[in-house]
Design a protein around this motif. Structure first.
Motif, PDB file in Angstrom:
ATOM      1  N   MET A   1       0.833  -1.173   0.000  1.00  0.00           N
ATOM      2  CA  MET A   1       0.000   0.000   0.000  1.00  0.00           C
ATOM      3  C   MET A   1       0.884   1.245   0.000  1.00  0.00           C
ATOM      4  SD  MET A   1      -2.938   1.138   2.677  1.00  0.00           S
ATOM      5  CE  MET A   1      -4.068  -0.087   2.087  1.00  0.00           C
ATOM      6  N   ASN A   2       0.411   2.285  -0.617  1.00  0.00           N
ATOM      7  CA  ASN A   2       1.124   3.542  -0.721  1.00  0.00           C
ATOM      8  C   ASN A   2       1.317   4.163   0.672  1.00  0.00           C
ATOM      9  OD1 ASN A   2       2.194   5.921  -1.532  1.00  0.00           O
ATOM     10  ND2 ASN A   2       0.423   6.587  -2.720  1.00  0.00           N
ATOM     11  N   THR A   3       2.540   4.567   1.006  1.00  0.00           N
ATOM     12  CA  THR A   3       2.801   5.139   2.338  1.00  0.00           C
ATOM     13  C   THR A   3       2.097   6.482   2.520  1.00  0.00           C
ATOM     14  OG1 THR A   3       4.852   6.127   1.538  1.00  0.00           O
ATOM     15  CG2 THR A   3       5.018   4.001   2.627  1.00  0.00           C
ATOM     16  N   GLU A   4       1.919   7.220   1.434  1.00  0.00           N
ATOM     17  CA  GLU A   4       1.183   8.487   1.515  1.00  0.00           C
ATOM     18  C   GLU A   4      -0.264   8.229   1.935  1.00  0.00           C
ATOM     19  OE1 GLU A   4       0.642  11.636  -1.737  1.00  0.00           O
ATOM     20  OE2 GLU A   4       2.784  11.168  -1.734  1.00  0.00           O
ATOM     21  N   ARG A   5      -0.855   7.198   1.387  1.00  0.00           N
ATOM     22  CA  ARG A   5      -2.232   6.832   1.733  1.00  0.00           C
ATOM     23  C   ARG A   5      -2.309   6.391   3.196  1.00  0.00           C
ATOM     24  NH1 ARG A   5      -7.597   7.257   1.707  1.00  0.00           N
ATOM     25  NH2 ARG A   5      -8.609   5.263   1.934  1.00  0.00           N
ATOM     26  N   LEU A   6      -1.330   5.638   3.681  1.00  0.00           N
ATOM     27  CA  LEU A   6      -1.331   5.185   5.070  1.00  0.00           C
ATOM     28  C   LEU A   6      -1.331   6.365   6.037  1.00  0.00           C
ATOM     29  CD1 LEU A   6       1.153   2.178   5.073  1.00  0.00           C
ATOM     30  CD2 LEU A   6      -1.321   2.114   5.285  1.00  0.00           C
ATOM     31  N   TYR A   7      -0.535   7.380   5.741  1.00  0.00           N
ATOM     32  CA  TYR A   7      -0.455   8.535   6.632  1.00  0.00           C
ATOM     33  C   TYR A   7      -1.663   9.456   6.509  1.00  0.00           C
ATOM     34  CZ  TYR A   7       4.213   7.349   8.145  1.00  0.00           C
ATOM     35  OH  TYR A   7       5.274   6.715   8.724  1.00  0.00           O
ATOM     36  N   SER A   8      -2.447   9.326   5.445  1.00  0.00           N
ATOM     37  CA  SER A   8      -3.644  10.159   5.318  1.00  0.00           C
ATOM     38  C   SER A   8      -4.884   9.468   5.886  1.00  0.00           C
ATOM     39  CB  SER A   8      -3.883  10.516   3.848  1.00  0.00           C
ATOM     40  OG  SER A   8      -4.223   9.364   3.108  1.00  0.00           O
ATOM     41  N   ILE A   9      -4.799   8.194   6.239  1.00  0.00           N
ATOM     42  CA  ILE A   9      -5.947   7.472   6.786  1.00  0.00           C
ATOM     43  C   ILE A   9      -6.243   7.918   8.214  1.00  0.00           C
ATOM     44  CG2 ILE A   9      -6.730   5.201   7.553  1.00  0.00           C
ATOM     45  CD1 ILE A   9      -5.454   4.062   5.052  1.00  0.00           C
ATOM     46  N   ILE A  10      -5.222   7.945   9.071  1.00  0.00           N
ATOM     47  CA  ILE A  10      -5.422   8.356  10.462  1.00  0.00           C
ATOM     48  C   ILE A  10      -5.296   9.865  10.528  1.00  0.00           C
ATOM     49  CG2 ILE A  10      -4.525   8.221  12.801  1.00  0.00           C
ATOM     50  CD1 ILE A  10      -3.687   5.394  12.190  1.00  0.00           C
ATOM     51  N   ILE A  11      -6.403  10.533  10.885  1.00  0.00           N
ATOM     52  CA  ILE A  11      -6.422  11.987  10.929  1.00  0.00           C
ATOM     53  C   ILE A  11      -5.940  12.498  12.281  1.00  0.00           C
ATOM     54  CG2 ILE A  11      -7.913  14.014  10.790  1.00  0.00           C
ATOM     55  CD1 ILE A  11      -9.643  12.356   8.822  1.00  0.00           C
ATOM     56  N   ALA A  12      -6.492  11.935  13.371  1.00  0.00           N
ATOM     57  CA  ALA A  12      -6.120  12.405  14.714  1.00  0.00           C
ATOM     58  C   ALA A  12      -6.568  11.376  15.740  1.00  0.00           C
ATOM     59  CB  ALA A  12      -6.784  13.744  15.005  1.00  0.00           C
ATOM     60  N   PRO A  13      -5.932  11.352  16.906  1.00  0.00           N
ATOM     61  CA  PRO A  13      -6.461  10.524  17.990  1.00  0.00           C
ATOM     62  C   PRO A  13      -7.702  11.183  18.568  1.00  0.00           C
ATOM     63  CG  PRO A  13      -4.541  11.702  18.742  1.00  0.00           C
ATOM     64  CD  PRO A  13      -4.671  11.981  17.272  1.00  0.00           C
ATOM     65  N   HIS A  14      -8.651  10.377  18.967  1.00  0.00           N
ATOM     66  CA  HIS A  14      -9.873  10.904  19.590  1.00  0.00           C
ATOM     67  C   HIS A  14      -9.726  10.718  21.094  1.00  0.00           C
ATOM     68  CE1 HIS A  14     -14.023  12.120  19.834  1.00  0.00           C
ATOM     69  NE2 HIS A  14     -14.271  11.085  20.600  1.00  0.00           N
ATOM     70  N   ILE A  15      -9.541  11.818  21.806  1.00  0.00           N
ATOM     71  CA  ILE A  15      -9.291  11.754  23.243  1.00  0.00           C
ATOM     72  C   ILE A  15     -10.509  12.279  23.995  1.00  0.00           C
ATOM     73  CG2 ILE A  15      -7.818  12.545  25.117  1.00  0.00           C
ATOM     74  CD1 ILE A  15      -5.579  12.804  23.024  1.00  0.00           C
ATOM     75  N   SER A  16     -11.056  11.434  24.846  1.00  0.00           N
ATOM     76  CA  SER A  16     -12.175  11.803  25.704  1.00  0.00           C
ATOM     77  C   SER A  16     -12.046  10.993  26.992  1.00  0.00           C
ATOM     78  CB  SER A  16     -13.511  11.508  25.020  1.00  0.00           C
ATOM     79  OG  SER A  16     -13.683  10.127  24.834  1.00  0.00           O
ATOM     80  N   GLU A  17     -12.963  11.212  27.906  1.00  0.00           N
ATOM     81  CA  GLU A  17     -12.916  10.464  29.166  1.00  0.00           C
ATOM     82  C   GLU A  17     -13.118   8.969  28.912  1.00  0.00           C
ATOM     83  OE1 GLU A  17     -15.047  10.571  33.563  1.00  0.00           O
ATOM     84  OE2 GLU A  17     -15.502  12.103  32.096  1.00  0.00           O
ATOM     85  N   LYS A  18     -14.034   8.648  28.025  1.00  0.00           N
ATOM     86  CA  LYS A  18     -14.317   7.249  27.706  1.00  0.00           C
ATOM     87  C   LYS A  18     -13.102   6.566  27.082  1.00  0.00           C
ATOM     88  CE  LYS A  18     -17.245   4.439  24.723  1.00  0.00           C
ATOM     89  NZ  LYS A  18     -18.321   4.454  23.722  1.00  0.00           N
ATOM     90  N   THR A  19     -12.455   7.216  26.118  1.00  0.00           N
ATOM     91  CA  THR A  19     -11.319   6.593  25.451  1.00  0.00           C
ATOM     92  C   THR A  19     -10.101   6.485  26.370  1.00  0.00           C
ATOM     93  OG1 THR A  19     -10.612   8.709  24.503  1.00  0.00           O
ATOM     94  CG2 THR A  19     -12.059   7.329  23.167  1.00  0.00           C
ATOM     95  N   THR A  20      -9.970   7.417  27.313  1.00  0.00           N
ATOM     96  CA  THR A  20      -8.877   7.317  28.276  1.00  0.00           C
ATOM     97  C   THR A  20      -9.063   6.103  29.172  1.00  0.00           C
ATOM     98  OG1 THR A  20      -8.675   9.722  28.267  1.00  0.00           O
ATOM     99  CG2 THR A  20      -7.623   8.560  30.078  1.00  0.00           C
ATOM    100  N   LEU A  21     -10.280   5.871  29.634  1.00  0.00           N
ATOM    101  CA  LEU A  21     -10.567   4.687  30.452  1.00  0.00           C
ATOM    102  C   LEU A  21     -10.371   3.402  29.648  1.00  0.00           C
ATOM    103  CD1 LEU A  21     -13.724   5.920  32.399  1.00  0.00           C
ATOM    104  CD2 LEU A  21     -11.406   5.628  33.277  1.00  0.00           C
TER     105      LEU A  21
END
Length: 99
Positions: A1-21
């Protein structure tokens, strides 16, 4: 798979109270991902970028909320896609450095 495509798939981590737990108890992390990304693409992107082994992935589409503007008009936020990624035992992702 294209490395450019791999880096464009994940936009940002989603951080909230639920995801921290979830990250503390179940070794599971949440990411905001591209709308057109598939499970296989998300798995390979996380494994490549963070150098970890992925056990399981859950993907869901989040509908944009209706917001009221200053002129009392309704606008809809954009729809987006979220991925919950469970890692194998012994692997971890340190999104926030406490140094």
């Amino acid at each position: 798979m294209n490395t450019e495509r791999l880096y464009s798939i994940i936009i940002a981590p989603h951080i909230s109270e639920k995801t921290t737990l979830m990250s503390e108890s179940a070794n599971q992390h949440a990411f905001k991902v591209a709308i057109d990304a598939s499970r296989d693409e998300i798995k390979s992107a996380v494994e490549t970028i963070f150098n970890v082994a992925v056990k399981d992935i859950q993907v869901l589409n989040v509908k944009g909320k209706l917001k009221r503007t200053a002129r009392n008009q309704l606008r809809r936020k954009k729809n987006w896609k979220k991925a919950y990624v469970r890692l194998e035992a012994g692997h971890e992702i340190n999104i926030i450095n406490n140094e």
